[in-house]
Design an enzyme around this catalytic site. Structure first.
Site, PDB file in Angstrom:
ATOM      1  N   SER A 100      -5.985  -2.191 -13.847  1.00 37.56           N
ATOM      2  CA  SER A 100      -4.795  -2.218 -14.691  1.00 37.56           C
ATOM      3  C   SER A 100      -4.178  -3.609 -14.641  1.00 37.56           C
ATOM      4  CB  SER A 100      -3.779  -1.166 -14.227  1.00 37.56           C
ATOM      5  OG  SER A 100      -2.567  -1.264 -14.929  1.00 37.56           O
TER       6      SER A 100
ATOM      7  N   CYS B 245       8.074  -6.952  -8.886  1.00 36.73           N
ATOM      8  CA  CYS B 245       7.088  -7.960  -9.296  1.00 36.73           C
ATOM      9  C   CYS B 245       6.605  -7.606 -10.701  1.00 36.73           C
ATOM     10  CB  CYS B 245       5.918  -7.999  -8.326  1.00 36.73           C
ATOM     11  SG  CYS B 245       4.662  -9.234  -8.760  1.00 36.73           S
TER      12      CYS B 245
ATOM     13  N   GLY C  12       0.465  -4.136 -12.629  1.00 35.51           N
ATOM     14  CA  GLY C  12       0.095  -3.152 -13.638  1.00 35.51           C
ATOM     15  C   GLY C  12       0.677  -1.787 -13.321  1.00 35.51           C
TER      16      GLY C  12
ATOM     17  N   GLY D 290      -1.863   1.115 -11.352  1.00 40.01           N
ATOM     18  CA  GLY D 290      -1.919   1.229  -9.903  1.00 40.01           C
ATOM     19  C   GLY D 290      -0.570   1.501  -9.286  1.00 40.01           C
TER      20      GLY D 290
ATOM     21  N   ASN E 292      -0.171   1.415  -1.834  1.00 42.02           N
ATOM     22  CA  ASN E 292      -0.094   0.219  -2.674  1.00 42.02           C
ATOM     23  C   ASN E 292      -0.072  -1.079  -1.873  1.00 42.02           C
ATOM     24  OD1 ASN E 292      -0.245   1.652  -5.018  1.00 42.02           O
ATOM     25  ND2 ASN E 292       1.892   1.425  -5.588  1.00 42.02           N
ATOM     26  N   TYR E 293       0.009  -0.976  -0.548  1.00 41.85           N
ATOM     27  CA  TYR E 293      -0.235  -2.127   0.325  1.00 41.85           C
ATOM     28  C   TYR E 293      -1.570  -1.888   1.035  1.00 41.85           C
ATOM     29  CZ  TYR E 293       4.832  -2.869  -0.283  1.00 41.85           C
ATOM     30  OH  TYR E 293       6.092  -3.053  -0.791  1.00 41.85           O
TER      31      TYR E 293
END
Length: 533
Positions: free
Chosen positions: A113, A179, A183, A186, A473-474
């Site tokens: 993405s 940020c 995308g 995700g 996501n990290y």
């Protein structure tokens, strides 16, 4: 690098070397894929090669150069990192055909993405050959103010979503990250932290519908068709394990016409340690309109703390609130700025005063940096001596950073099984650790990765345990990797329980129903569980 984590990284790199692409291996498969695409009824693929990009094309080069948010991988120069093709579909039927042809030929597929996966799993693969399905052309955003919702294409960025909302309304927003180039595909499917999560929850908590394509090419026209189990799984469980989400329907939230942001810088003193320690006890208990995060970093050889806040209200209410609840910070009127909600996004992204169109720049963050990141969740305040141990370690490398973001508020009201993201009540805040470097050198990489692992080991006694929590996501491959197509649920649980807690079993059972042959897989994808254990 004699740790288990180092071995895992070495194993991953060995896979990359083993499967290095050569023209003799790849060309026939590439030709077969192109033939498969062109012999079916998707007219746009038949009539335009602009949607399938081969390695010798300029668009392939352009897409490859902007695909990696972490140059740690591109610096290794393994040719197997490069997909044999990059497909940029514009419709669901083109996605459908790409999936069917990939599956027919036994070619791995990675869905991208925005390209911000911390370990590169949206554009790298230890299994070669592979194809990247880049959703960059699926970026339509339809705002419905009457319904207070938006349909968002999975290839859009959160900055593009914010821009469209701001153009349509001054009193609506969306609780996602700070940020803009990330995308939505995700970000939403992994949870989605943001500066309004204490008021409205994660981005995933505000997804109300989605469109989806499965491994058999079936298109699901929304939540009703896919069923509640699959809809639950893609909102925080990582959609790439289950199929391709083509668009998301999100619930917009009301925001005041003016919000207040502040930044307070504290130098390295005993007082800094005491104020950070105090923040731990109060940040999750403040009213849910107020979000105060702490950024710890090394500036010119000195550790500093920055307190950055977003308040859904005016300065006139914020100053008395801070004087009552957190007087230690010494907030002053001149530290604060009243802004529109969308300008607060720019403020948090250190872009204050720049044109709103800056939000549309998809390449923000692609700044030729190499980094390694990890995450934690904290249940009890770290003692001052523990914090001082962190500061000591921050003097050992050039560019360490630690971002601490409070939970509480709406995050505590949502149960830990309502979505796959389990880190709710009982957690005070989350930590993102990151270390960056600029030198393209394996020894430099090993030095910084080793430092990050030592810091992570030091933090073990101060953070959650049994299992030690982590945020998808990290992403962090040190937690464990799937070693084969038939990776067992038990083996995957080593990392899966860290991200999802007890929700991991339900995710695996959903996977067993929607993708029993494990077509959609990567080094940390949910494995199919075909029976209850």
């Amino acid at each position: 690098m004699r740790t288990v984590e180092a071995f895992a990284l070495s194993l991953f790199l060995l896979f990359l070397v083993k499967w290095a692409n050569s023209d003799s291996k790849v060309s026939p498969i590439r030709d077969q894929f192109l033939s498969c695409m062109s012999t079916h009824s998707v007219s746009t693929f038949m009539n335009s090669k602009s949607l399938i990009h081969e390695p010798d094309s300029r668009l392939y080069t352009d897409l490859s150069q902007t695909v990696s948010q972490n140059y740690r991988f591109s610096s290794l120069n393994f040719s197997s990192q490069k997909p044999i093709l990059i497909a940029t579909p514009r419709t669901e039927s083109e996605i459908q055909r790409s999936l069917l042809c990939s599956r027919k030929l036994g070619v791995q597929l990675r869905t991208k993405s925005g390209g911000h996966d911390y370990e590169g799993l949206s554009y790298l693969s230890s299994q070669s050959p592979f194809i990247v399905l880049d959703l960059i052309n699926l970026r339509s955003i339809d705002i419905n103010l009457r319904e207070e919702t938006a349909w968002v294409g999975a290839g859009a960025t959160i900055g593009e979503l914010y821009y469209k909302i701001a153009k349509a309304s001054k009193i609506h927003g969306f609780p996602a990250g700070t940020c803009p180039s990330v995308g939505v595909g995700g970000h939403f499917s992994g949870g989605g932290f943001g500066a309004m999560m204490r008021k409205h929850g994660l981005a995933a908590d505000n997804v109300v519908d989605a469109r989806f394509v499965d491994a058999n090419g079936r298109i699901y026209n929304g939540r009703r068709e896919m069923g509640e189990d699959l809809f639950w799984a893609i909102r925080g469980g990582g959609a790439a394990s289950f199929g391709v989400v083509t668009s998301w329907k999100v619930k917009l939230v009301r925001v005041p016409e003016k919000v207040t942001c502040f930044t307070r810088y504290l130098p390295f003193t005993q007082n800094m340690t005491k104020i950070v320690h105090r923040w731990q006890s109060i940040a999750a208990t403040l009213e849910d309109n107020l979000f105060i995060r702490v950024i710890i970093y090394n500036s010119g050889g000195s550790v500093q703390a920055t307190f950055q806040a977003n308040y859904l209200g005016g300065i006139d209410k914020l100053i008395p609130l801070m004087n009552e609840k957190f007087p230690e910070l010494g907030l002053r009127f001149q530290d604060c700025s009243e802004l529109s909600w969308v300008d607060s996004i720019m403020y948090f992204n250190w872009k204050s005063g720049q044109p709103l169109e800056t939000l549309l720049d998809r390449e923000q963050g692609y700044n030729d940096l190499y980094f390694k990141a990890k995450s934690d969740f904290v249940k009890n305040p770290i003692p001052e001596t523990g914090l001082e141990g962190i500061w000591k370690r921050f003097h050992e490398v050039e560019s360490p950073m630690m971002i601490m973001e409070p939970l509480g508020g709406r995050m505590y009201e949502i149960g830990e099984t309502e979505t796959p993201f389990p880190h709710r009540r009982g957690n005070l805040y989350n930590i993102q650790y990151m270390v960056k470097w600029r030198v393209k050198d394996i020894e430099e990489m090993e030095k910084h990765v080793r430092w990050m692992r030592f810091l992570y080991g030091y933090m073990r006694v101060y953070v959650s345990g049994s299992p030690r929590g982590a945020y998808l996501n990290y992403r962090d491959l040190d937690l464990g990797m799937n070693k084969a197509i038939n990776c067992s649920f038990e083996d995957a649980s080593l990392w899966g329980m860290r991200y999802f807690g007890s929700n991991f079993k339900r995710l695996a059972m959903v996977k067993g129903k929607i993708d029993p042959t494990n077509f959609f897989r990567n080094e940390q994808s949910v494995p199919p569980l075909l029976f209850k254990i």
